[in-house]
Design an enzyme around this catalytic site. Sequence first.
Site, PDB file in Angstrom:
ATOM      1  N   SER A  22       0.849  -1.185   0.000  1.00 47.90           N
ATOM      2  CA  SER A  22       0.000   0.000   0.000  1.00 47.90           C
ATOM      3  C   SER A  22       0.882   1.230   0.000  1.00 47.90           C
ATOM      4  O   SER A  22       1.945   1.252   0.639  1.00 47.90           O
ATOM      5  CB  SER A  22      -0.905   0.005   1.236  1.00 47.90           C
ATOM      6  OG  SER A  22      -1.818   1.081   1.188  1.00 47.90           O
ATOM      7  N   GLY A  23       0.467   2.256  -0.739  1.00 52.34           N
ATOM      8  CA  GLY A  23       1.235   3.489  -0.828  1.00 52.34           C
ATOM      9  C   GLY A  23       0.344   4.699  -0.696  1.00 52.34           C
ATOM     10  O   GLY A  23      -0.812   4.601  -0.272  1.00 52.34           O
ATOM     11  N   GLY A  24       0.879   5.848  -1.056  1.00 52.37           N
ATOM     12  CA  GLY A  24       0.166   7.090  -0.864  1.00 52.37           C
ATOM     13  C   GLY A  24      -1.100   7.207  -1.688  1.00 52.37           C
ATOM     14  O   GLY A  24      -2.087   7.794  -1.250  1.00 52.37           O
ATOM     15  N   THR A  27      -3.671   0.882  -3.058  1.00 56.72           N
ATOM     16  CA  THR A  27      -3.267  -0.416  -2.536  1.00 56.72           C
ATOM     17  C   THR A  27      -3.161  -1.387  -3.697  1.00 56.72           C
ATOM     18  O   THR A  27      -3.962  -1.348  -4.632  1.00 56.72           O
ATOM     19  CB  THR A  27      -4.299  -0.930  -1.515  1.00 56.72           C
ATOM     20  OG1 THR A  27      -4.411   0.016  -0.447  1.00 56.72           O
ATOM     21  CG2 THR A  27      -3.881  -2.279  -0.939  1.00 56.72           C
ATOM     22  N   VAL A  28      -2.168  -2.270  -3.650  1.00 57.84           N
ATOM     23  CA  VAL A  28      -1.965  -3.258  -4.703  1.00 57.84           C
ATOM     24  C   VAL A  28      -2.321  -4.636  -4.174  1.00 57.84           C
ATOM     25  O   VAL A  28      -1.879  -5.037  -3.096  1.00 57.84           O
ATOM     26  CB  VAL A  28      -0.508  -3.237  -5.207  1.00 57.84           C
ATOM     27  CG1 VAL A  28      -0.309  -4.311  -6.280  1.00 57.84           C
ATOM     28  CG2 VAL A  28      -0.169  -1.875  -5.784  1.00 57.84           C
ATOM     29  N   LYS A  42      -3.836  -2.451  -8.911  1.00 58.47           N
ATOM     30  CA  LYS A  42      -3.652  -1.241  -8.111  1.00 58.47           C
ATOM     31  C   LYS A  42      -4.990  -0.523  -8.003  1.00 58.47           C
ATOM     32  O   LYS A  42      -5.566  -0.115  -9.010  1.00 58.47           O
ATOM     33  CB  LYS A  42      -2.612  -0.322  -8.755  1.00 58.47           C
ATOM     34  CG  LYS A  42      -2.338   0.970  -7.996  1.00 58.47           C
ATOM     35  CD  LYS A  42      -1.199   1.731  -8.667  1.00 58.47           C
ATOM     36  CE  LYS A  42      -0.853   3.001  -7.922  1.00 58.47           C
ATOM     37  NZ  LYS A  42       0.290   3.711  -8.545  1.00 58.47           N
ATOM     38  N   ASP A 136      10.894   8.433 -11.848  1.00 57.01           N
ATOM     39  CA  ASP A 136      10.993   7.943 -10.468  1.00 57.01           C
ATOM     40  C   ASP A 136      11.703   6.599 -10.418  1.00 57.01           C
ATOM     41  O   ASP A 136      11.281   5.678  -9.721  1.00 57.01           O
ATOM     42  CB  ASP A 136       9.607   7.830  -9.833  1.00 57.01           C
ATOM     43  CG  ASP A 136       9.673   7.782  -8.311  1.00 57.01           C
ATOM     44  OD1 ASP A 136       8.721   7.251  -7.698  1.00 57.01           O
ATOM     45  OD2 ASP A 136      10.668   8.249  -7.737  1.00 57.01           O
TER      46      ASP A 136
END
Length: 743
Positions: A22-24, A27-28, A42, A136
Amino acid sequence: MSLRGGDPAEIGGYPLEARLGSGGMGTVFLARTSSGRPVAIKLIHQQFAGDEEFRIRFRQEVAAARRVSGAFTAAVVDAAPEAEQPWMATTYIEGNTLAQHIAAKGPLNGAELRRLAIGLAEALRDIHRVGVVHRDLKPSNVVLSPEGPRVIDFGISRAADQQTLTMTGRVIGTPPFMSPEQLQAPRGVGPRSDVFSLGTLLVYSATGHGPFDADSPYMTAYQVVHEEPSLGAVPAALRAVVESCLDKEPEGRPSADELLVLLRDLPSDLGGTEAPAAGASRTRDMITQHHSGAEATPPPAAPAGSGTDGSGAPAGRRLRRGWRPVLAAAVAVAAIGGGVAAMKTGSFGGSAGDDKGDSVAAPAAALPDGFAPWRETVRGGDEGIPDELRCVARGDALFCGGGGVVATRISAVDGSRAWTAKSPGVPVQGMYMVGATDDTVLGYRFASQDAPQGPPSEVVAVDADSGRELWSVPSGAQSTAVTGRTQDAVVAGSAVVTVDASNSRFEARDAHSGEVIWKTPFPAGAQCAPVPAGPLLLAMCATDAEVDALEVRHPTLQTLDRASGALGGPLAVDGPARPVGVDKGSLVLLQEHMEGTALTGYDGVARVDPASRKVTYSRLSKTYGGTPGMADGTVYVSGQTGLVTAFDPATGRKKWSRQTPVEGASGPVAGAGALYFSSATGRVVALSPDDGTLLWTTDPQAEGPSGGEGASPRVTVAGRVVIVAASDNTLFAFDAQKPPESG
């Protein structure tokens, strides 16, 4: 990891099997197609589904991922960017990320390193051939699959001929792996920015640390733009190629096609790795976790590398001293180790006591005579340190300090300066001023690098009227390790309580004269920090072993008598926990959720009542990431993406939640009928304390990053005047009833 309560059973007809991360932004999940093939889905977080800016960014991500689907990336299987909750499914790539591999097994060498370099160059070639710039590239965005390296997560990529989203003052990326142009002119980033990032990845892969590797993202960014890379440990055969990738000017770097030719000409065995330079520390990819969205990667096979600071101390929550002049356009990601100050501008002030020194500003909503909006820049002792300031108000006088400024006196009416006391040395990140009494201002001074014989840091007392230095005393610097707050001195009435330079005792002095009132040793085998709690002063302590191990799980709180320094009996608190404010005589702490030494958010509230000697606990409904604070009996967490959530400090119950357009905001500060949150760009949002209704917001007022998690409040309220501190020592003030127009 397994699915959690509240996770969907399926997305777009794909049954879900597990969470991958999970990120900003989202969620994957691991899912299956009808034929049984694994895919990574995602799912964008619900709170962003109604935000058109995030939808635009997600559409761009889907489009970019579709354009580059191939042998070196994760192919897009399906997507629904217009769904009520947008999602994208890609092929599931089995394998650890480069960051996980280096953390578990160490640097690569020989043929393995050469294969990685060529594989990444091939991936970059394919990405650039379809007109996409990734922007990135970092170790956690490279998956080492059995077929070779795959580049994932195009969340902030864009087509080379597109303009970035219009977000003035916002720089997105990861400092150790960003190019100079990303930090200085992000709108002009092209394909050769990715080549620079690839060069940093190759150094990281060969040595375990980046070519620009500092304890602070600010310092790392400064090195990227101004200093030569550290390549001494890179195999000689690879070094010349890497040097060309790390040219400061884009036109001096090879294209991805040219780079591929150079790498293919290298010998199959690149040779051994030279010994790293003394004091080199491992790149901590944990600092890259806060900006990009969730990544379609398998569950971690090993914890992130722990790293050390320059002194050999473990990385994490320990305070770092060694960062050098910073770059104004640097990206402030996670507050390293939680090293932030809780200033009197917010709910948790530098003062203890029920006297005049406790409040930030008078509550009367009136403008001082002759007020007009103003803007001021305050330069410190080293012009190369563009820092942020923090301020306290006393009537029409504003006292500010931070970075290269011990303290300065500014008129709240027109921004004119009466005096400025400067600090010649490199500051500790997050340490601003101590506070002010009726006649004295107290701040921090850091020793010049040309004067190594002096104390590294001092608490300095300055006459409030004249700016004349009254006295100074060496200061300790361990509070962050104990409390998570960089506050080693507090104002208590007309006195100031400090930690001595050896981090062994508290010392109280008359704030104006400097006369010692009392000295109190820390409990045996413990490190302590002062914590103001309304009229009381508390000592928060942890054992030496826990501090050294960065595992402060069992802190204690003791009353610290303001008159005598006598310590009361210890009260144990389930930790790790961070003090955020006072409610009805009780100290309120947020319980931290840690993964190793990395802070991932807050999942509970602890209340300590010194009078009854009771500690009570409440759980939050989930873990909330962001910057904590407290105002007027309510706890707040402001997320990195602008989500503000309010909690009852007695029950942990969520009162309300509001998505705001201010990313990286710190706060809250209450005054003039509103709650204020602001970012390092000077963007301010005013919310209703009752239900979080958005009252108004401003545009950014300063160039630079939006700010990382954990920063102390940047707003000071003096009657109806709102004073905001922003990047590059910028201060500006306006009428709360007539904020700068947005848009």
